[in-house]
Motif scaffolding. Structure first.
Motif, short mmCIF file in Angstrom:
data_model
loop_
_atom_site.label_atom_id
_atom_site.label_comp_id
_atom_site.label_asym_id
_atom_site.label_seq_id
_atom_site.Cartn_x
_atom_site.Cartn_y
_atom_site.Cartn_z
N LYS A 69 0.82 -1.23 0.00
CA LYS A 69 0.00 0.00 0.00
C LYS A 69 0.85 1.28 0.00
CE LYS A 69 -3.92 -2.14 2.24
NZ LYS A 69 -4.29 -2.77 3.48
N LYS A 70 1.88 1.29 0.82
CA LYS A 70 2.69 2.53 0.91
C LYS A 70 3.53 2.71 -0.36
CE LYS A 70 2.60 3.54 5.72
NZ LYS A 70 3.22 3.61 7.02
N VAL A 71 4.03 1.60 -0.89
CA VAL A 71 4.82 1.71 -2.13
C VAL A 71 3.93 2.23 -3.26
CG1 VAL A 71 6.09 0.37 -3.87
CG2 VAL A 71 6.47 -0.08 -1.43
N LYS A 72 2.72 1.72 -3.31
CA LYS A 72 1.79 2.21 -4.34
C LYS A 72 1.56 3.71 -4.19
CE LYS A 72 -2.97 2.19 -4.90
NZ LYS A 72 -4.27 1.59 -4.72
N LEU A 73 1.34 4.15 -2.95
CA LEU A 73 1.09 5.59 -2.74
C LEU A 73 2.32 6.41 -3.14
CD1 LEU A 73 -0.93 5.58 0.61
CD2 LEU A 73 -1.75 6.27 -1.65
N ILE A 74 3.51 5.91 -2.84
CA ILE A 74 4.73 6.64 -3.23
C ILE A 74 4.76 6.80 -4.75
CG2 ILE A 74 7.25 6.48 -3.37
CD1 ILE A 74 7.24 5.33 -0.52
N LEU A 75 4.39 5.73 -5.45
CA LEU A 75 4.40 5.80 -6.92
C LEU A 75 3.34 6.80 -7.43
CD1 LEU A 75 4.99 2.02 -7.61
CD2 LEU A 75 6.50 3.90 -8.31
#
Ligand SMILES: C[S@@+](CC[C@H](N)C(=O)[O-])C[C@H]1O[C@@H](n2cnc3c(N)ncnc32)[C@H](O)[C@@H]1O
Length: 426
Positions: A69-75
């Motif tokens: 979830k956090k990696v997706k938001l960073i992208l």
């Protein structure tokens, strides 16, 4: 990087912990000096979420739903900055890769590769290759498909297109004058002396429009209770109820008390008002409003309005039913609403609304007035409920500006999407 960390934490709490964007922004504003870049990013990512995910899906071999979830938001933050904001692209990638190292070290090369691939082929990857009109609009405007279909069914394609085009436009801010404390002219002059650009509202005589509202809630005039920040459509609801002095008023779903306090002001504190809400935690907000504005004769209660209270039957001269709704009328101010709601919510809320309206009808005296309002758009919660009330033999519709009901929308009226209708018990 500190800004990106705050943006990521904020977006994570809004997207996965069900917190509100306004609360998050207010919280961050207390910690940092300049909130403008953070606000732009949080709202920007939320307002463009489906489009950003669409681009990400073209870039990532892993399905977007399966990403951390956090990696997706960073992208999504990275793609948003590269595409929408005027910042040096490679500096953004470096900052976001450093942030990734802190939340998921193993994903740092993945984030780096995706964002660099996007920079290399931004023009091509940003195109929306979808033929179906509704699906195209859903991605272009980041509006869930079910909402587009529902608005098309409720109002037609022309309305829906204008509505979508008007999203994300900057809105003016309106205030409501507390006439028990100050006159319109005096307040206007005081605010203009402080450098605010103030105009008269075209919707409500109790409202002023502020073109440059920065720090308005920190002014002495706000603290002294000379005004309340409130949308023009919401002010109009109370004007339409138009309660007389020395009457009995029930505000059946009242928190945070924005309308309760206006009803008290309109009656010069002479009427007895019951301000009720099911949510115990929100009752203190009603109290705060009453105290700041110096209002009297308001009793705060905490019951479920869908359950009959025998002792209230035929007791009230005025009842405001500003009922819980899907909130689709304020989607531009609260962009997360569109992703949190479903068609099932709309249907179940419309049932709850009917249930509460049935009770309110019983609580009205003969000759009493009921106003039903929502801050949503779409026929199921609005027009269908007007039809429901119209079928009650003892309720007579009172026209507003010659119409059965009024429905404001953001693109024509530049205020929140709002619905209201007025009935008298005969
Ligand atoms: C649209 S808001 C009211 C806004 C308020 N009238 C104002 O202007 O500040 C709807 C309120 O209904 C309350 N509510 C939801 N279900 C309820 C129920 N069954 N009985 C009483 N209140 C309820 C919610 O807690 C929420 O505060």
């Amino acid at each position: 990087m500190e800004d990106f960390k705050l943006i990521l934490d904020g977006l994570y709490r809004i997207s996965y912990k069900n917190e509100k964007s306004t609360d998050i922004i207010n919280e961050i504003a207390k910690k940092v000096e300049d909130i403008s870049y953070i606000t732009k990013n949080i709202y920007g990512v939320l307002e463009n979420k489906l489009y950003l995910e669409y681009i990400l899906a073209k870039l990532s071999k892993i399905k977007v739903k399966k990403l951390d979830k956090k990696v997706k938001l960073i992208l999504l933050i990275g793609i948003y900055n590269i595409h929408f904001l005027d910042r040096k692209n490679y500096a953004i990638v470096n900052e976001l890769v450093n942030l990734t190292k802190k939340v998921s070290f193993k994903s740092k090369s993945f984030v780096n590769a995706i964002l660099r691939s996007y920079i290399r082929d931004e023009k091509n990857l940003s195109k929306i290759n979808i033929e179906n009109d509704e699906e195209f609009n859903s991605i272009k405007y980041s509006m869930p498909l079910w909402i587009i279909k529902y608005l098309n069914d409720s109002y037609g394609k022309d309305y829906t297109q204008k509505f979508l085009d008007s999203l994300n436009k900057e809105r003016k801010l309106s205030i409501r004058i507390n006439k028990t404390k100050i006159t319109r002219e005096k307040l206007k002059n005081l605010l203009e002396d402080k450098g605010y650009i103030v105009e008269d509202s075209l919707i409500s005589t109790l409202s002023l429009v502020i073109k440059n509202p920065k720090s308005l809630a920190s002014t002495e005039e706000f603290k002294k209770g000379f005004f309340t920040i409130q949308s023009e459509a919401s002010i109009k609801v109370c004007e339409i109820l138009n309660p007389k002095k020395n009457s009995n008023i029930l505000d059946i779903c009242a928190a945070p008390g924005t309308k309760t306090s206006l009803l008290a002001e309109l009656c010069d504190n002479s009427s007895k008002i019951i301000a009720n809400d099911i949510s115990f935690n929100k009752l203190s907000k009603i109290n705060e409003n009453i105290k700041r504005l110096g209002l009297k004769n308001i009793e705060i209660t905490n019951f479920d309005a869908s359950i009959l209270k025998e002792e209230y039957k035929e007791k009230f001269d005025y009842i405001l039913c500003d009922l819980p709704c899907s909130g689709l009328g304020v989607m531009d101010r609260k962009p997360e609403i569109r992703y949190n709601r479903t068609m099932e919510d709309v249907i179940s809320l419309s049932k709850l609304q009917k249930n509460i309206l049935d009770k309110a009808f019983l609580y009205l005296k003969t000759g009493g007035i009921l106003v039903f309002s929502t801050c949503t758009i779409g026929s199921i919660e609005n027009k269908d409920n007007f039809n429901y009330l119209s079928k009650k033999k003892r309720l007579k519709n009172i026209k507003i500006n010659g119409k059965d009901y009024l429905e404001f929308n953001s693109f024509e009226d530049e205020t929140d999407g709002f619905f209201f209708t007025k009935f008298e018990k005969i």
